[in-house]
Design a protein around this motif. Sequence first.
Motif, mmCIF file in Angstrom:
data_model
loop_
_atom_site.group_PDB
_atom_site.id
_atom_site.type_symbol
_atom_site.label_atom_id
_atom_site.label_comp_id
_atom_site.label_asym_id
_atom_site.label_seq_id
_atom_site.Cartn_x
_atom_site.Cartn_y
_atom_site.Cartn_z
ATOM 1 N N CYS A 160 0.836 -1.206 0.000
ATOM 2 C CA CYS A 160 0.000 0.000 0.000
ATOM 3 C C CYS A 160 0.868 1.253 0.000
ATOM 4 N N GLN A 161 0.239 2.356 -0.339
ATOM 5 C CA GLN A 161 0.828 3.691 -0.203
ATOM 6 C C GLN A 161 -0.314 4.638 0.122
ATOM 7 N N TYR A 171 -9.810 2.918 -4.766
ATOM 8 C CA TYR A 171 -8.937 1.829 -4.322
ATOM 9 C C TYR A 171 -9.543 1.028 -3.165
ATOM 10 N N ILE A 174 -7.269 0.506 3.532
ATOM 11 C CA ILE A 174 -6.848 -0.329 4.658
ATOM 12 C C ILE A 174 -7.117 0.325 6.005
ATOM 13 N N PHE A 203 -4.607 4.879 3.293
ATOM 14 C CA PHE A 203 -3.698 3.850 2.774
ATOM 15 C C PHE A 203 -4.437 2.966 1.783
ATOM 16 N N ALA A 204 -3.969 2.997 0.540
ATOM 17 C CA ALA A 204 -4.650 2.263 -0.528
ATOM 18 C C ALA A 204 -3.819 1.069 -0.989
ATOM 19 N N ALA A 205 -4.509 -0.021 -1.276
ATOM 20 C CA ALA A 205 -3.854 -1.196 -1.867
ATOM 21 C C ALA A 205 -3.488 -0.833 -3.295
ATOM 22 N N TYR A 209 0.568 -7.768 -3.951
ATOM 23 C CA TYR A 209 0.168 -8.586 -2.804
ATOM 24 C C TYR A 209 1.078 -9.819 -2.730
ATOM 25 N N THR A 233 -10.637 -7.694 -2.393
ATOM 26 C CA THR A 233 -10.648 -6.978 -1.112
ATOM 27 C C THR A 233 -11.624 -7.629 -0.120
ATOM 28 N N ALA A 247 -0.236 -4.983 6.032
ATOM 29 C CA ALA A 247 -0.065 -4.117 4.865
ATOM 30 C C ALA A 247 1.293 -3.455 4.984
ATOM 31 N N ASN A 249 3.783 -0.399 3.527
ATOM 32 C CA ASN A 249 3.912 0.867 2.798
ATOM 33 C C ASN A 249 5.211 0.807 1.980
#
Length: 292
Positions: A160-161, A171, A174, A203-205, A209, A233, A247, A249
Amino acid sequence: MYKIRKAVIPAAGFGTRFLPETKAMPKEMLPIVDKPTIQYIVEEILASGIEEILIISGHAKRAIEDHFDSSPELESHLEEHGKEALLEEIRKISGIKVHYVRQPYMRGLGDAILCAKDFVDDEPFGVILGDDVVYNGKGEPALHQLIRQYEKTGTTIVGCQMVAEEQVSSYGIIDGKPEMDPDLMKVSDMIEKPSVAKAPSRFAALGRYVITPDIFSILEETKPGKGGEIQLTDALRVLARNGKVYAYNFKGQRYDTGNKLGYLKAVVEFALRREDLGADFRAYLKEIVGEM
Ligand code: G1P
């Protein structure tokens, strides 16, 4: 704990945002300068130490298969014309071992991942979505960063970022708390494309993964969710509620090549970084800015 040996690239979508280009050509074949997007993804997987790759394809899949296939006529043409560097590059691509499976109906990302069940079997595996290209220069590939986290936790890891508030509805978002490392979060919940008001964080996926194989039995039970599609998801949130998802970053400049502006940014920035093109292209951009 298993070593991550396999990776899956879902590439079956219709690419409606890039029609008419994607009518006969999968969007994963859109070039960033002179290389199809999916090749950047495949190179990230190989650079992360994974050699078994499954592409989940859909309509217009031939172009992807042809790209990674051998091309004897092209190779002898390049050989005859003394184009050694190109020949080497082309041979490298056709030397990559790629497997394919077809997703018969476009039922969503969760359904696409389910198509990888036989290939993956009982092992954890990497996933990279064809829309998310990450540039890391000589740094550690994003997928490899996730694999290192998996080696600590033994669980599913979602890359994620942080995204801007107005982007959360594009998105999987999280909900979690940092654990062990400020960039590693234990995930308590995940929501697919929430409104700003319902988003638990920013925070988006972002298309990377490492997933443990217990996802498959969950996906088999997952009902259609957002957009009437079977969402990865939604299956991940079941694992998360059992404390089995972290998750991370990850570091790297990420491009959302699934939308037009993101795609254009990727093309421009990758071109500016090129030794053979960068200087001329930069001069050209300076010249036209303000004129158009
Ligand atoms: C998919 C996932 C979403 C994720 C996104 C990353 O959405 O469903 O959770 O955040 O990829 O690009 P899509 O962009 O395919 O709609």
